[in-house]
Write an enzyme that holds these catalytic residues in place. Structure first.
Site, PDB file in Angstrom:
ATOM      1  N   ARG A 202       0.819  -1.228   0.000  1.00 58.45           N
ATOM      2  CA  ARG A 202       0.000   0.000   0.000  1.00 58.45           C
ATOM      3  C   ARG A 202       0.849   1.273   0.000  1.00 58.45           C
ATOM      4  NH1 ARG A 202      -2.137  -3.579  -1.176  1.00 58.45           N
ATOM      5  NH2 ARG A 202      -3.918  -4.650  -0.261  1.00 58.45           N
ATOM      6  N   SER A 252      -9.962  -0.521   4.654  1.00 64.91           N
ATOM      7  CA  SER A 252      -9.085  -0.804   5.802  1.00 64.91           C
ATOM      8  C   SER A 252      -8.432   0.471   6.309  1.00 64.91           C
ATOM      9  CB  SER A 252      -7.985  -1.785   5.405  1.00 64.91           C
ATOM     10  OG  SER A 252      -8.567  -2.987   4.990  1.00 64.91           O
ATOM     11  N   GLU A 322      -3.293   2.765   7.007  1.00 63.91           N
ATOM     12  CA  GLU A 322      -3.342   2.575   5.550  1.00 63.91           C
ATOM     13  C   GLU A 322      -4.002   3.814   4.937  1.00 63.91           C
ATOM     14  OE1 GLU A 322      -4.567  -1.239   4.027  1.00 63.91           O
ATOM     15  OE2 GLU A 322      -5.549  -0.302   2.312  1.00 63.91           O
TER      16      GLU A 322
END
Ligand SMILES: Cc1cc2nc3c(=O)[nH]c(=O)nc-3n(C[C@H](O)[C@H](O)[C@H](O)COP(=O)(O)OP(=O)(O)OC[C@H]3O[C@@H](n4cnc5c(N)ncnc54)[C@H](O)[C@@H]3O)c2cc1C
Length: 359
Positions: A202, A252, A322
């Site tokens: 990510r 998330s 994230e």
């Protein structure tokens, strides 16, 4: 609690890279853009609320919002902002960002117009940064080009997905990238391979370089369109069945730590369902924070700090966001982190001085 204090003391809406100067009036901007010959390719608006531009439906206004329709306008805006030392933030679908309640200083730009185009050539698809990944997945599969199915089940623009190295079900977008075109802060365009973006879990180096993704060429593979469509539908259904239905979220909130899952860790410290103001840690998935109605960025940040600190104290794992914290939220997060670290250190010192907590 400490998170409140950090939220109060953080500079409203300030971006870490923001300068002291504010953008001139929107009329002034329009005059400059017209004089530069790109006024018709820039939608400019002062104090535009950003909440509707994020999937969490949270956030204050952009001091200056710019819908940018082509590369020339993008380059002009970048150079004008550089001259005036005004911070620029690029927003995609807003599916992975938390915008401060106070809004964002400087310019918030969203790519529009020609950035929404894509073309298929053999087994490659060249897509503008504003193309929606789910739409691209559907279209490429229809044409018998496979590869994007695992990434077709969540909101993302091509630019946002490349920048975040979005991934799902074992596929990251960087694996499909043949080439990305970036606009660098100095105004030059640069063609980069996937490895030159230094993709990780990510993350890429796009944000750190202050670059804007203009377009990406993805290399897919020829296959059976019907099979691809079935797989796309199955993975899409699977993705959404693990998410809170019908409630705004940003997917998330934390990255999964190596070998574990952030959701499992947050659930284990008893925070599933925990509510702060209008936001809550989802009952369905503890790594998702939902907006139950009227949530503020401060509510989300407080839940994040609570979860991070509880997991750290419980198992010694420091969860990393994230979601991208914009403006002053990043500083508030770091300040709370430093406070937690200092608190832990002084608790340890006290424990050592008193012979340990168990005595
Ligand atoms: C319900 C839901 C499910 C999700 N599931 C997943 C999942 O399974 N896997 C996953 O990886 N993510 C998931 N996400 C998160 C999100 O969809 C991805 O991170 C997505 O790639 C974000 O794209 P975006 O266009 O919304 O980017 P934004 O959220 O708008 O921006 C993200 C970051 O990219 C930057 N950025 C955006 N566009 C550009 C550009 N053109 N040039 C330079 N920088 C840019 C922004 O400044 C910001 O730092 C989910 C989100 C939701 C709401």
């Amino acid at each position: 609690m400490s998170a409140d204090r950090h939220l109060e003391t953080s500079k409203p809406g300030a971006s870490p890279s923001a300068s002291a100067s504010s953008p001139p009036s929107v009329d002034r901007w329009r005059e400059w853009a017209d004089a530069a010959g790109c006024g018709d390719r820039l939608e400019l608006e002062a104090d535009r609320s950003l909440a509707a531009s994020t999937t969490l439906r949270i956030g204050g206004a952009a001091e200056l919002y710019a819908g940018v329709h082509d590369v020339e306008a993008l380059r002009w805006l970048a150079s004008r902002c550089r001259e005036l030392e005004i911070a620029v933030c690029t927003l995609g679908q807003g599916a992975n960002v938390l915008v401060p309640d106070e809004g964002l200083a400087g310019v918030v730009q969203r790519l529009r117009g020609e950035f929404r185009r894509f073309e298929i050539d053999g087994d490659r698809v060249r897509a503008g940064a504003a193309v929606l990944v789910p739409q691209l997945a559907k279209q490429t599969v229809r044409e018998g080009l496979l590869g994007l199915e695992p990434l077709g089940g969540f909101p993302a623009s091509v630019g946002g997905a490349v920048t975040m190295n979005a991934g799902c079900y074992g596929t990251e977008i960087s694996e499909l990238i043949e080439e990305v075109v970036l606009l660098l802060p100095g105004g030059e365009t640069l063609r980069q391979s996937a490895s030159e973006l230094e993709p990780g879990y990510r993350r890429t180096n796009v944000g750190r370089r202050g670059a804007v993704v203009i377009e990406a060429t993805l290399r897919l593979r020829r296959g059976d369109a019907e099979h691809g469509a079935r797989r796309l539908a199955e993975l899409n259904e699977k993705r959404w069945s693990s998410l809170p239905a019908g409630k705004p979220s940003a997917g998330s909130i934390f990255k999964n730590p190596p070998g574990d899952s952030a959701g499992r860790l947050i659930e284990a410290v008893g925070l599933k369902g925990r509510r702060e103001g209008g936001a809550a840690i989802s009952d369905e998935h503890a790594n998702v924070i939902v907006n139950l109605g009227g949530a503020r960025a401060g509510d989300v940040l407080r839940l994040m700090i609570m979860a991070r600190d509880a997991v750290l104290r419980s198992v010694g794992i420091r969860l990393q966001p994230e979601i991208v914290l914009l403006g002053g939220l990043r500083e508030a997060w770091r300040a709370a982190e430093a406070e937690e670290t200092n608190g832990t250190e002084s608790r340890r010192r006290e424990e050592r001085a008193t012979g340990g907590a168990c005595t």
